[in-house]
Write an enzyme that holds these catalytic residues in place. Structure first.
Site, short mmCIF file in Angstrom:
data_model
loop_
_atom_site.label_atom_id
_atom_site.label_comp_id
_atom_site.label_asym_id
_atom_site.label_seq_id
_atom_site.Cartn_x
_atom_site.Cartn_y
_atom_site.Cartn_z
N ARG A 34 0.82 -1.21 0.00
CA ARG A 34 0.00 0.00 0.00
C ARG A 34 0.85 1.26 0.00
NH1 ARG A 34 -4.96 -1.57 2.35
NH2 ARG A 34 -5.76 -3.14 0.91
N ASP A 141 -17.13 10.27 14.35
CA ASP A 141 -16.05 9.29 14.51
C ASP A 141 -14.86 10.00 15.13
OD1 ASP A 141 -15.63 6.31 13.21
OD2 ASP A 141 -13.73 7.34 13.60
#
Lengths: 281, 131, 162
Positions: A34, A141
Site C-alpha cells: 500500500r 467518529d
C-alpha cells in the site's frame, strides 16, 4: 525487501492512533504494497526511505497519506440487518406517531467509520418516512480520516458489494469513475463531525435514535459508563439506543432498560414513556 | 438423486468452482452450466428446479441477460432466485438486469463474505450458517 | 469524463488490488507489490498473456501478462489446489477469467456504450496490436513472479462510433 520491524511498528502505531484500526503482525507485505505508491507520489526512492524521512521529521500530510492508504474499510451496509428491520417494522411507526407535529427525526450514528451506517440509516428513513417528513443524521467518529472519507460519500466496488441490495444501489448511488457516490438527495440529510465519545460532548440538539454499535467492546467498564452517560444526555426521553449484538447496558448503566425489538434489542431511558403516548418532547 | 439447490452459470470453470465453494458454505449442492443455453437444457432435465441461480453476464451462445429473460417467462421457475454475478457494473446494466427479473446483482470481483451477505439478504442463508 | 484517453495507473492499481483481495490474497498477507521503475518493469519476463478487447465508444485491449510460475500460483489460489497439481487448461481458464474481471472493471470506467469480448489466452510471444499503443500499465511482483497489466488504446479510436 520486507519492512523492518521498527517501520512496521511505526506505521501500525500511526494507524491505530489515527483510525483506531489494528494492523496485526503478518501484514508487513500489505503495508509495503500500500505504501509503495505513496512513497512514489512523494518522491521517495523506496518505502524504507519514505518511512525513515517521516520518522525523522514528522509530516502531517504524509502521515495522513499513510493512514489513508491503509484503512480500507470492511464495514457492510445495513450491518447485522436486524436493527434496521426492527427500526422499519417497529420503532419508526411508533416514532412517526409520536412526532406527528414536528415531522422530523434526528439520528446519530456514533463511531460511523467510513459512513456505511449513517447512509444505510438515510436509505432506511428515505424509504420509511411519509411524504412531508424531514430527517437529519449525524455521523461521528474519532478519526479525522474516516470523517473525511464518510463526507466524500464515495465507495469502492468492493465496499459497494457488501450487503447493499442492488435495487438500492441503482436508486441511491451514482457511478463516479471507479467508485460509487451517494446521491445528493441522501447526502444532504447527513452531516459528519469528529467526536471523542469518552470526552464531554459538545452541545447538540437531542436525538430520537442513536446507533452505537461495536464501540463499547473496546472500552473498560468505567469508560463504557462514561460513554453511556454522555449518550443518555443526548437522547430524547422516548428515544432509542442500539448497541452491537455483543454489547449491553446491563450491569454498566442502570438508567437504561432493554426492550425486545423484532429479533434484536434496543435500549431506552428508564424514565421513558412509550413513544406513542409521549408528551411533546 | 438428492435435491440440488443451486445452478452456477459461468463460462469460466474457475469462477464456477469459486461459486461452488461459497454456496457449499451455506449447505447448497450445485450443478454447473457454461452458458445460458446449457443452463436451460440442464434445468429442463431436472425434476425440481434449484432455489438459486448465479449467472454470469458475458457468455457464448446465450448470455446471462437472455437467460434471465427466458427463465422469467416460465412459471415453473418462478420460485428460483436469480442473481447476476458479473463484471458488468454500469448503472444502466444493473437496471436492465433487475428489470429483466434478476433479484440481486453481485459485481466481480467479490469476496466470499460479500456473496454470502447477498445470499443472506435474499433469505437463502439458514441461521448460523454464515461465516 | 472529458478525458477518455485512458485510466490513471491508480485506477488500474485499485482494480488489481480488489481482484487480489477477493481471490488471490483474501487475508491481505501477499498482495501484488507494484513496481514503478521503468527499468525494473522492462526487465520483467512474461510468456503468458490473457486479453480481452473492448469495443464501442472506446477501442482497445486489456492484457494481463505473467509467467508460468505466476499462472500456477494464481490458478492454485483460484481453484483451491496445490500449485503442482495445476494443469495447462486450469491456467488458461484462470488467466482468462482474470483478464475478464480486470477488463470488465476497466470498461466500467470508460464512457457508457462499450463491450468486452470473451477472453483469449496465448503463451509465448506477447500479443501485438499494430494499430494500438499502451496507454496505462501496472506491473508488479506477486510471490516474486511478475504480473503486468496493460491497457492498449487503438489509434484514433477514442470517441469513434461503434
Amino acid at each position: 525487501m520486507t519492512l523492518s520491524q521498527q517501520d512496521f511498528s511505526f506505521v501500525a502505531g500511526l494507524v491505530r492512533r489515527e483510525a483506531s484500526i489494528v494492523l496485526a503482525p503478518g501484514k508487513e507485505y500489505l503495508v509495503e504494497a500500500r505504501l509503495i505508491p505513496v512513497a512514489r507520489q512523494v518522491g521517495a526512492a523506496s518505502v524504507t526511505e519514505f518511512l525513515a524521512n517521516i520518522q525523522r521529521r514528522p509530516d502531517p500530510t504524509h502521515q495522513r497519506m499513510i493512514v489513508d492508504a491503509l484503512t480500507t474499510n470492511e464495514t457492510s451496509w445495513f450491518r447485522d440487518r436486524e436493527p434496521f428491520t426492527a427500526l422499519t417494522e417497529q420503532l419508526l411507526p411508533e416514532l412517526i406517531g409520536a412526532r406527528a407535529t414536528s415531522r422530523k427525526l434526528r439520528f446519530w450514528s456514533a463511531a460511523c467509520s467510513s459512513g456505511q451506517e449513517p447512509y444505510s440509516l438515510a436509505i432506511t428513513l428515505q424509504q420509511a418516512l411519509p411524504a412531508g417528513w424531514n430527517y437529519e443524521i449525524v455521523g461521528s467518529d474519532i478519526s479525522t480520516e474516516m470523517i473525511k472519507r464518510a463526507e466524500a460519500g464515495e465507495f469502492s466496488q468492493v465496499e459497494i458489494n457488501r450487503g447493499l441490495p442492488a435495487a438500492q444501489l441503482v436508486h441511491y448511488f451514482e457511478r463516479a469513475g471507479a467508485h460509487w457516490r451517494i446521491a445528493p438527495s441522501l447526502r444532504r440529510n447527513v452531516s459528519f463531525t469528529r467526536l471523542n465519545l469518552t470526552a464531554p460532548l459538545p452541545p447538540m440538539p437531542p436525538f430520537d435514535v442513536v446507533f452505537l454499535r461495536n464501540v463499547l467492546i473496546y472500552f473498560d467498564v468505567d469508560t463504557k459508563r462514561t460513554v453511556l452517560r454522555n449518550i443518555g444526555r443526548m437522547l430524547r426521553p422516548d428515544g432509542w439506543l442500539f448497541l452491537g449484538a455483543a454489547e449491553t447496558t446491563i450491569g454498566i448503566d442502570d438508567n437504561y432498560e432493554r426492550v425486545v425489538a423484532g429479533r434484536t434489542s434496543a435500549y431506552r431511558l428508564k424514565s421513558a414513556v412509550p413513544a406513542g403516548t409521549a408528551r411533546k418532547g | 438423486m438428492s435435491h440440488v439447490q443451486a445452478i452456477l452459470i459461468d463460462d469460466s470453470r474457475a469462477m464456477r468452482l469459486i461459486l461452488r465453494r461459497i454456496v457449499g458454505q451455506i449447505g447448497f449442492d450445485a450443478v454447473e452450466a457454461e452458458d445460458g443455453q446449457a443452463a436451460i437444457d440442464l434445468l429442463n432435465s431436472m425434476e425440481k428446479p434449484p432455489e438459486l441461480a448465479l449467472i454470469d453476464w458475458n457468455m457464448p451462445n446465450m448470455n446471462g441477460l437472455e437467460f434471465v429473460t427466458a427463465v422469467r417467462k416460465e412459471p415453473k421457475y418462478r420460485e428460483m432466485t436469480l442473481v447476476m454475478v458479473t463484471t458488468e457494473s454500469e448503472q444502466s446494466q444493473i437496471v436492465r438486469a433487475l428489470a429483466a427479473g434478476a433479484h440481486e446483482y453481485v459485481i466481480k470481483p467479490f469476496t466470499a463474505g460479500a456473496m454470502i451477505e447477498k445470499l443472506a439478504l435474499l433469505g437463502l442463508v439458514p441461521q448460523g450458517a454464515s461465516s | 469524463m472529458s478525458d477518455v484517453a485512458a485510466l490513471r495507473v491508480e485506477d488500474l492499481h485499485e482494480i488489481v488490488e480488489q481482484v487480489w483481495s477477493s481471490y488471490l490474497d483474501p487475508d491481505g498477507i501477499e498482495p501484488l507489490l507494484p513496481i514503478f521503475s521503468e527499468e525494473d518493469v522492462a526487465a520483467l519476463k512474461t510468456d503468458m498473456h490473457a486479453s480481452v478487447s473492448i469495443t464501442g465508444t472506446w477501442h482497445g485491449h486489456v492484457v494481463v501478462a505473467c509467467n508460468e510460475p505466476a499462472a500456477k500460483n494464481c490458478s492454485a489460489a483460484f481453484l483451491a489446489m496445490e500449485a503442482d497439481e495445476v494443469g495447462e487448461e486450469d491456467m488458461m481458464d484462470v488467466l482468462g477469467e482474470l483478464a475478464n474481471i480486470v477488463g470488465g472493471n476497466v470498461k466500467s470506467m470508460l464512457p457508457p456504450g462499450c463491450f468486452v469480448s470473451l477472453p483469449t489466452v496465448v503463451t509465448g510471444e506477447a500479443p501485438h496490436y499494430p494499430s494500438a499503443e499502451p496507454v496505462c500499465q501496472l506491473a508488479g511482483l506477486w510471490k516474486e513472479d511478475p504480473f503486468v497489466i496493460t491497457m492498449w488504446q487503438s489509434s484514433g479510436a477514442a470517441g469513434e462510433a461503434a
